[in-house]
Write a protein that holds these residues in place. Structure first.
Motif, PDB file in Angstrom:
ATOM      1  N   LEU B 116      14.086  20.194   6.132  1.00 50.21           N
ATOM      2  CA  LEU B 116      14.637  21.050   7.186  1.00 50.21           C
ATOM      3  C   LEU B 116      15.268  20.190   8.277  1.00 50.21           C
ATOM      4  CD1 LEU B 116      11.454  23.307   7.499  1.00 50.21           C
ATOM      5  CD2 LEU B 116      13.570  23.869   6.283  1.00 50.21           C
ATOM      6  N   PRO B 117      16.175  20.772   9.054  1.00 51.56           N
ATOM      7  CA  PRO B 117      16.741  20.006  10.172  1.00 51.56           C
ATOM      8  C   PRO B 117      15.725  19.847  11.310  1.00 51.56           C
ATOM      9  CG  PRO B 117      17.746  22.187  10.049  1.00 51.56           C
ATOM     10  CD  PRO B 117      16.790  22.095   8.901  1.00 51.56           C
ATOM     11  N   ARG B 118      14.667  19.122  11.049  1.00 45.15           N
ATOM     12  CA  ARG B 118      13.600  18.874  12.028  1.00 45.15           C
ATOM     13  C   ARG B 118      13.152  17.429  11.861  1.00 45.15           C
ATOM     14  NH1 ARG B 118      11.104  23.926  10.538  1.00 45.15           N
ATOM     15  NH2 ARG B 118      12.620  25.438  11.219  1.00 45.15           N
ATOM     16  N   ASP B 119      12.241  16.989  12.730  1.00 46.56           N
ATOM     17  CA  ASP B 119      11.670  15.644  12.598  1.00 46.56           C
ATOM     18  C   ASP B 119      10.820  15.567  11.329  1.00 46.56           C
ATOM     19  OD1 ASP B 119      12.817  15.348  15.038  1.00 46.56           O
ATOM     20  OD2 ASP B 119      10.966  14.988  16.156  1.00 46.56           O
ATOM     21  N   SER B 120      10.768  14.379  10.734  1.00 45.34           N
ATOM     22  CA  SER B 120       9.936  14.145   9.551  1.00 45.34           C
ATOM     23  C   SER B 120       8.942  13.036   9.862  1.00 45.34           C
ATOM     24  CB  SER B 120      10.795  13.724   8.358  1.00 45.34           C
ATOM     25  OG  SER B 120      11.857  14.620   8.173  1.00 45.34           O
ATOM     26  N   TYR B 121       7.804  13.104   9.202  1.00 42.54           N
ATOM     27  CA  TYR B 121       6.739  12.109   9.390  1.00 42.54           C
ATOM     28  C   TYR B 121       6.326  11.574   8.037  1.00 42.54           C
ATOM     29  CZ  TYR B 121       6.744  15.145  13.417  1.00 42.54           C
ATOM     30  OH  TYR B 121       7.165  15.895  14.478  1.00 42.54           O
ATOM     31  N   ALA B 122       5.883  10.327   7.979  1.00 42.88           N
ATOM     32  CA  ALA B 122       5.462   9.772   6.687  1.00 42.88           C
ATOM     33  C   ALA B 122       4.319   8.796   6.851  1.00 42.88           C
ATOM     34  CB  ALA B 122       6.638   9.062   6.006  1.00 42.88           C
ATOM     35  N   ARG B 123       3.430   8.809   5.871  1.00 44.58           N
ATOM     36  CA  ARG B 123       2.358   7.812   5.823  1.00 44.58           C
ATOM     37  C   ARG B 123       2.287   7.217   4.429  1.00 44.58           C
ATOM     38  NH1 ARG B 123      -2.007  11.090   8.879  1.00 44.58           N
ATOM     39  NH2 ARG B 123      -1.088  10.915  10.942  1.00 44.58           N
ATOM     40  N   ALA B 124       1.998   5.924   4.380  1.00 46.42           N
ATOM     41  CA  ALA B 124       1.899   5.224   3.103  1.00 46.42           C
ATOM     42  C   ALA B 124       0.443   4.875   2.835  1.00 46.42           C
ATOM     43  CB  ALA B 124       2.738   3.953   3.147  1.00 46.42           C
ATOM     44  N   GLU B 125       0.093   4.934   1.569  1.00 48.65           N
ATOM     45  CA  GLU B 125      -1.252   4.543   1.152  1.00 48.65           C
ATOM     46  C   GLU B 125      -1.078   3.398   0.156  1.00 48.65           C
ATOM     47  OE1 GLU B 125      -4.601   6.304  -1.841  1.00 48.65           O
ATOM     48  OE2 GLU B 125      -3.060   7.661  -1.073  1.00 48.65           O
ATOM     49  N   ILE B 126      -1.620   2.244   0.505  1.00 50.24           N
ATOM     50  CA  ILE B 126      -1.481   1.088  -0.381  1.00 50.24           C
ATOM     51  C   ILE B 126      -2.575   1.205  -1.439  1.00 50.24           C
ATOM     52  CG2 ILE B 126      -1.504  -1.433  -0.509  1.00 50.24           C
ATOM     53  CD1 ILE B 126      -0.647  -1.271   2.550  1.00 50.24           C
ATOM     54  N   THR B 127      -2.171   1.597  -2.647  1.00 49.64           N
ATOM     55  CA  THR B 127      -3.194   1.800  -3.678  1.00 49.64           C
ATOM     56  C   THR B 127      -3.680   0.469  -4.233  1.00 49.64           C
ATOM     57  OG1 THR B 127      -1.259   2.606  -4.872  1.00 49.64           O
ATOM     58  CG2 THR B 127      -3.037   4.124  -4.593  1.00 49.64           C
ATOM     59  N   ARG B 128      -2.771  -0.510  -4.266  1.00 49.75           N
ATOM     60  CA  ARG B 128      -3.211  -1.841  -4.675  1.00 49.75           C
ATOM     61  C   ARG B 128      -2.291  -2.877  -4.051  1.00 49.75           C
ATOM     62  NH1 ARG B 128      -1.987  -5.811  -8.501  1.00 49.75           N
ATOM     63  NH2 ARG B 128      -3.780  -7.141  -8.868  1.00 49.75           N
ATOM     64  N   ALA B 129      -2.862  -3.894  -3.438  1.00 53.29           N
ATOM     65  CA  ALA B 129      -2.064  -5.001  -2.928  1.00 53.29           C
ATOM     66  C   ALA B 129      -2.575  -6.273  -3.562  1.00 53.29           C
ATOM     67  CB  ALA B 129      -2.167  -5.080  -1.406  1.00 53.29           C
ATOM     68  N   GLY B 130      -1.899  -6.743  -4.579  1.00 55.62           N
ATOM     69  CA  GLY B 130      -2.294  -7.982  -5.244  1.00 55.62           C
ATOM     70  C   GLY B 130      -1.555  -9.153  -4.622  1.00 55.62           C
ATOM     71  N   ARG B 131      -1.746 -10.337  -5.206  1.00 58.88           N
ATOM     72  CA  ARG B 131      -1.064 -11.514  -4.680  1.00 58.88           C
ATOM     73  C   ARG B 131       0.443 -11.422  -4.927  1.00 58.88           C
ATOM     74  NH1 ARG B 131      -4.718 -16.151  -4.576  1.00 58.88           N
ATOM     75  NH2 ARG B 131      -5.537 -15.482  -6.590  1.00 58.88           N
ATOM     76  N   ARG B 132       0.830 -10.905  -6.086  1.00 63.29           N
ATOM     77  CA  ARG B 132       2.268 -10.822  -6.404  1.00 63.29           C
ATOM     78  C   ARG B 132       2.835  -9.414  -6.312  1.00 63.29           C
ATOM     79  NH1 ARG B 132       3.602 -13.375 -11.910  1.00 63.29           N
ATOM     80  NH2 ARG B 132       5.727 -13.372 -11.129  1.00 63.29           N
ATOM     81  N   TYR B 133       2.060  -8.413  -6.724  1.00 58.41           N
ATOM     82  CA  TYR B 133       2.594  -7.043  -6.776  1.00 58.41           C
ATOM     83  C   TYR B 133       1.744  -6.093  -5.950  1.00 58.41           C
ATOM     84  CZ  TYR B 133       4.552  -9.252 -10.927  1.00 58.41           C
ATOM     85  OH  TYR B 133       5.171 -10.114 -11.774  1.00 58.41           O
ATOM     86  N   ASN B 144       4.446  21.105   8.616  1.00 54.70           N
ATOM     87  CA  ASN B 144       3.137  21.419   8.080  1.00 54.70           C
ATOM     88  C   ASN B 144       2.651  20.278   7.183  1.00 54.70           C
ATOM     89  OD1 ASN B 144       0.942  22.587   6.805  1.00 54.70           O
ATOM     90  ND2 ASN B 144       1.927  24.601   6.647  1.00 54.70           N
ATOM     91  N   ARG B 145       1.585  19.636   7.615  1.00 53.43           N
ATOM     92  CA  ARG B 145       1.065  18.458   6.897  1.00 53.43           C
ATOM     93  C   ARG B 145       0.666  18.794   5.458  1.00 53.43           C
ATOM     94  NH1 ARG B 145       0.229  14.437   4.630  1.00 53.43           N
ATOM     95  NH2 ARG B 145      -1.050  12.656   5.212  1.00 53.43           N
TER      96      ARG B 145
END
Lengths: 142, 163
Positions: B116-133, B144-145
């Protein structure tokens, strides 16, 4: 696609506010294929150390080009929306180079259009990025 | 036995906010798109304030799918970099503690509703953070969340750690 419809598609794509903001120009469109250019610009830089443009700008270009190819497919209608798009980033785009996206809408069912897109910068045969996507088809068009 | 006096809250907040501002300011494309980041402790929320030039379908009107994809990708990248820098920020390290940005390998964007022509919000969830990937799931919503606009899953190539 006849000249009148090509002209209409060009005006439509180039008038989309976000496409205009990114400087996109439609190079070619017709029969389920489209080609759109996006010139290099400093405001699109994602990595200031190298001057490479941000992947997000390339995503927007490929999404637009994929949608345009659907619009030009004889079995799909003019209105379409992205259902999903998977983008693979193969390498960094050459700083200063115009990015060319080429999309092929390779199959259309009553409800879904399937598209492949690639983005090249002219520096190598290996594309900068490639994507596959599914798009909506207007009811009753196919 | 005495433990060191905790740092004043304002000092801690200023250090965290300065590091976040530095991280975000490094990317010209983020300021071009007008993305902002809000912080609560170590949790980040990306904000894409509505602007007419983010529209991709003037008839509906709806946000451009590419703008939403870019917003998700940027939120994932900033969140990953932030999580890498966080221990150094908390340790009070000064100097150049910000890592290079990870590189996006792929991003799969799932368009759930038109933007919609409104503000947008976003959150990221790091499911895995390895040394390379690293694997990151990111979701954006508007009014509406519980009704997300787009979600994405991405894979990222991690940078060499800061020496």
């Amino acid at each position: 696609m006849d000249d009148a419809r090509t002209q209409m598609a060009r005006q439509f794509i180039e008038s989309l506010p976000h496409c205009a903001a990114l400087g996109m120009t439609l190079e070619q469109i017709g029969d389920g294929e489209a080609e759109i250019l996006m010139p290099y610009s400093e405001k699109l830089i994602g990595d200031p150390e190298t001057g490479v443009i941000h992947g997000g700008a390339i995503s927007a270009l490929m999404d637009t080009c994929a949608g345009a190819s659907v619009m030009s497919h004889p079995k799909a209608g003019f209105a379409t929306a992205t259902l999903d798009l998977r983008i693979d980033y193969m390498r960094a785009a050459k700083p200063g180079a115009t990015i060319t996206a080429h999309a092929i809408c390779y199959h259309v069912t009553r409800a879904v259009a399937f598209v492949r897109v690639s983005a090249t910068d002219g520096a190598s045969d290996v594309p900068v990025a490639a994507a596959t996507g599914a798009f909506t088809v207007e009811r009753g068009k196919s | 036995m005495s433990r060191p006096k905790p740092e004043p809250v304002q000092v801690v907040k200023e250090r965290r906010d300065a590091a976040l501002a530095d991280l975000v300011a490094r990317v010209p494309y983020i300021s071009f798109m007008g993305f902002e980041f809000e912080r609560r402790g170590d949790e980040l929320t990306g904000v894409m304030p509505y602007r007419p030039d983010l529209i991709g379908n003037p008839m509906l009107p709806a946000l451009h799918g590419g703008a939403l994809a870019a917003f998700l990708e940027v939120t994932a990248l900033i969140s990953l970099s932030w999580s890498m820098a966080w221990p150094r920020i908390e340790a009070g390290d000064t100097g150049d503690i910000l890592p290079k940005f990870p590189k996006t390998i792929d991003l799969t964007v799932d368009y759930l509703r038109s933007g919609l022509p409104r503000d947008s919000y976003a959150r990221a969830e790091i499911t895995r953070a390895g040394r390379r990937y690293a694997s990151v799931r990111v979701e954006a919503w508007q009014d509406n969340r519980a009704r997300p606009t787009v979600q994405a899953m991405g894979h990222f190539l991690m940078p060499e750690p800061v020496a």
